[in-house]
Design a protein around this motif. Sequence first.
Motif, PDB file in Angstrom:
ATOM      1  N   GLY A 197       0.600  -1.202   0.097  1.00  0.00           N
ATOM      2  CA  GLY A 197       0.129   0.156  -0.025  1.00  0.00           C
ATOM      3  C   GLY A 197       1.078   1.361  -0.030  1.00  0.00           C
ATOM      4  O   GLY A 197       1.753   1.297   0.851  1.00  0.00           O
ATOM      5  N   ILE A 198       0.704   2.138  -0.818  1.00  0.00           N
ATOM      6  CA  ILE A 198       1.421   3.287  -0.962  1.00  0.00           C
ATOM      7  C   ILE A 198       0.443   4.551  -0.687  1.00  0.00           C
ATOM      8  O   ILE A 198      -0.402   4.898  -1.698  1.00  0.00           O
ATOM      9  CB  ILE A 198       2.257   3.601  -2.210  1.00  0.00           C
ATOM     10  CG1 ILE A 198       3.031   2.311  -2.471  1.00  0.00           C
ATOM     11  CG2 ILE A 198       3.227   4.938  -2.387  1.00  0.00           C
ATOM     12  CD1 ILE A 198       4.281   2.630  -3.541  1.00  0.00           C
ATOM     13  N   GLU A 199       0.488   4.960   0.592  1.00  0.00           N
ATOM     14  CA  GLU A 199      -0.666   6.142   0.818  1.00  0.00           C
ATOM     15  C   GLU A 199      -0.007   7.340   0.304  1.00  0.00           C
ATOM     16  O   GLU A 199       1.151   7.652   0.801  1.00  0.00           O
ATOM     17  CB  GLU A 199      -0.829   5.945   2.247  1.00  0.00           C
ATOM     18  CG  GLU A 199      -1.883   6.994   2.856  1.00  0.00           C
ATOM     19  CD  GLU A 199      -2.245   6.715   4.279  1.00  0.00           C
ATOM     20  OE1 GLU A 199      -1.379   6.039   4.723  1.00  0.00           O
ATOM     21  OE2 GLU A 199      -2.825   7.812   4.470  1.00  0.00           O
ATOM     22  N   LEU A 200      -0.468   8.105  -0.194  1.00  0.00           N
ATOM     23  CA  LEU A 200      -0.297   9.595  -0.845  1.00  0.00           C
ATOM     24  C   LEU A 200      -1.082  10.614   0.023  1.00  0.00           C
ATOM     25  O   LEU A 200      -2.241  10.774   0.041  1.00  0.00           O
ATOM     26  CB  LEU A 200      -0.464   9.830  -2.204  1.00  0.00           C
ATOM     27  CG  LEU A 200       0.244   8.561  -3.282  1.00  0.00           C
ATOM     28  CD1 LEU A 200      -0.157   8.618  -4.672  1.00  0.00           C
ATOM     29  CD2 LEU A 200       1.624   8.710  -3.085  1.00  0.00           C
ATOM     30  N   THR A 201      -0.346  11.451   0.486  1.00  0.00           N
ATOM     31  CA  THR A 201      -0.922  12.705   1.264  1.00  0.00           C
ATOM     32  C   THR A 201      -0.331  13.854   0.900  1.00  0.00           C
ATOM     33  O   THR A 201       0.631  13.889  -0.259  1.00  0.00           O
ATOM     34  CB  THR A 201      -0.607  12.424   2.824  1.00  0.00           C
ATOM     35  OG1 THR A 201       0.793  12.717   2.809  1.00  0.00           O
ATOM     36  CG2 THR A 201      -0.971  11.320   3.250  1.00  0.00           C
ATOM     37  N   GLY A 202      -0.828  15.179   1.126  1.00  0.00           N
ATOM     38  CA  GLY A 202      -0.272  16.459   0.662  1.00  0.00           C
ATOM     39  C   GLY A 202      -0.398  16.605  -1.026  1.00  0.00           C
ATOM     40  O   GLY A 202      -1.311  15.961  -1.352  1.00  0.00           O
TER      41      GLY A 202
END
Length: 640
Positions: free
Chosen positions: A159-164
Motif C-alpha cells: 500500500g502506498i498512501e499519498l498525502t499532501g
Amino acid sequence: MSASNLTKKLLQSHLASGELVVGQEIGLKIDQTLAHDATGQMAALQFEALGFPRVATKRSVFYVDHNILQTGFENADDHAYLASMARKFGAWFSKAGNGICHQVNLESFSRPGDTLLGADSHTTTGGAVAELAIGVGGLDVAVAMGGTPFYFPCPKILGIELTGSLRPMVRAKDLALEVLRLLGVAGGRGYILEFYGPALQSLSVTERATVANMSVETGAITAIFPSDENTRQFLAQRGREADFQPLAADPGAEYDSHIVIDLSTLEPLAACPHSPGHVKKVADIPDLAVDQVAIGSCTNSSLEDLLSVAAILRGHKIPPQVSLVIAPGSRQVYLELARQGAVADLIETGARLMEVACGFCNGVGQAPKTNGVSLRTSNRNFPGRSGTPSGNLYLVSPETAAVSALRGVLTDPRELKPVSVRLPEKMPLDLSLVIPPVSLTEAEAAVIERGPNIAPVPRFSPPPRLLEGEVTLALGDNVTTDDILPAGAHILALRANIPAISRYIFNNIDPTYPERQKKVPGFIVAGVNYGQGSSREHAALAPRYLGLAAVIALSFARIYKANLCNFGILPLELVNPSQKDELAQGHRLAVDLSDLSPGQILTIRDLSSGIEAQARLDVTDRQAQMLKAGGLLAWMAAKK
Ligand code: MIC
Ligand code: SF4
C-alpha cells in the motif's frame, strides 16, 4: 467479510483457479491483451503454433509503434503479418502512426475493473484507471488470447498512501522517481503497488499513468490506482463514460506492507546513468551541460505533458548546442496539440517533432553523440539502450526536460514561473487508424501474409536426466534484457526470426557469446535481479535456441524468470550466494535433473574445480511441468 484492498478485489473477481494466499499459484481470467511490433509477431506465431481457432478475450490488440522506420522490408512485412493475423483471428490492429500502445490503450480501451495482459513490461500503465494490467512475455499473451487464464504466484500488496499535494513544477514523474528512490530496482519484486490516500484527488489519470508506467522499474508486478471522479472525467472526456465504474479499497483495508509519501515534500528528481533506480535531486546535480533533450515515450507523452512543455518553451529559442526532440504519444495527442497551436510553438522554439511512436526510447533513432548527455522523459536509461554505448541518460519530468533544453544545462524547473495548462473538455476518440475485427466469413477468407523474414517458432525437447555443459558467460548484478538482447532498429527488425536475432545475443557485452554458446549446452552464472527491464521473450528464447540450458543466479526478475520457464531454461537460485564467483566462465558443470519438483534443491557439480554448489528450483508446479517437457509449447502440445 474483512475490509479488502482494491488489488484483492480485482484478483478475486477474475480468479479462475487457486486461492489468494501469497506465493500460491493463481489463475487469472484475462479480459484484454495487447502486443506490438516488437513482441507481437512472436506472440502471433506462437498463437498459430498453439492451434487456437480464434481470439477468445473481450479484446486483443496488436499495435505498431516500436519500429516504424522501415529501413528494409522486414518491418513492413512484420506489420503486414500482424495486420493479417488480426484479421484472421479476430484481434484489433492499431496502425503505425496511431501511437504508442500504452498511451493509445489507456485513451481508447483500458477499463476500470478489467484485466489486461500485455507483451510489454509497461502494460502496467493501465493501472492508472484501476485496470489490473500486467506485462508478460509474448507466449503468455498468446496463451491468454486463446482464452486460457494467466497463472502466476499470488502477489503481496504494498500500500502506498499519498498525502499532501505536488508543489508547482513538481510532477508525477518526480513521484514515480521517488517510488524508485525508496524501493530501488528490485524492491518491488513480488508486489503489486496499490496507491491510495487523500492526495489522489489532485492526481489526474495521465499523472497516475506516469507512476503506474514506471512502477515496473521497481520490479513490481504492476501498480493500481482507484477508479474515482478523475477516472470518470478522463473517460468522459473521450466519450467513454459508459466504461466507468467506481472502484476503491474498503475503508481500513490492510496491505502486506505499507509506506506513506507526502507529495508536498517532493522535489524535481532525476534518475542518473545508468539505472532508473539511481535517483538524485535535480538541485544536487549542478553544472550538467546537456547535449540532447528527448521528450516523449509511454511515460510522458500525454497532452497534459506536452502542453506543459509547449507553455514553458513558448516564445523562446533553444541554444544551438542542444538537440530537442519531441514525440507525442498518440495521434490523438498530436492532433490536439496541433488544434491548440502548440505544434507551432514547439517548432518555433527549435524542437524537432518526431513520429508518434516509441522512437528514441527504444534506440530507434536519436542516439546521442559519443559521451553525450541526454535528458529524457522515458523510463529506462540502461547502458547502450539509446544506441550510444557511451551515452549518459538522465530520466526527468517533462518540465525539467523543457527548462533544461532552454538553459542548456540540467535545471530545476522551479527556477521558472509555474505554467498551467488547460485541457479540452472533450477529446472524442478518432479510431480511424485502428482496424476492428472482421466478420467470421471475412476472417475465414483472410490470408496470413508471411514475408521471408518471418521464421517458424523453434521447438525444443525435454532436458536430459544429467545435464553436463559449460559456463558460457559469468555476469554481475541487475543484468537487463537490453544487455541480453540489445534494442535498436536493426535488431528489432529480426524479432520474427529467431535464428537471425540469436546472432545478437549479448552483443554489447561479449559478441563472441552466440558462437561459443552454440558449441555446448550452456550455463549462465549471474548475480541478483537477473533479466530486469523489458518483457522481450527473445532474451530467453534466442539463448535457448543457441543451446542455453540453465541460468544460475542469485535472483531473477519476474517476467524474465517466467520467460525462462516458458522456453525450458532452468532458473536456478544459488543457496549460498558467496559461491557465485567460484562457478567461473569456462568451467564445466554437471547437474542431475531427474527430480525437477518445485522448490527442489539441485546439486551443481563443478567438474573443473571439484566444488559443489546447491541451487533451488523456485518454480510453480506448472512451471516445473513445462521445464520437464522442454517449455510451454511442448507441454501444451503433449497435453492435447
Ligand atoms: C521496452 O521498453 O524495453 C520495450 C521495447 O517496450 C519492451 C518490449 C520489447 O523489447 O520487446 C518492454 O518494455 O517490454
Ligand atoms: Fe515504447 Fe519506450 Fe514505452 Fe517501451 S518504454 S513501450 S519502447 S515508449
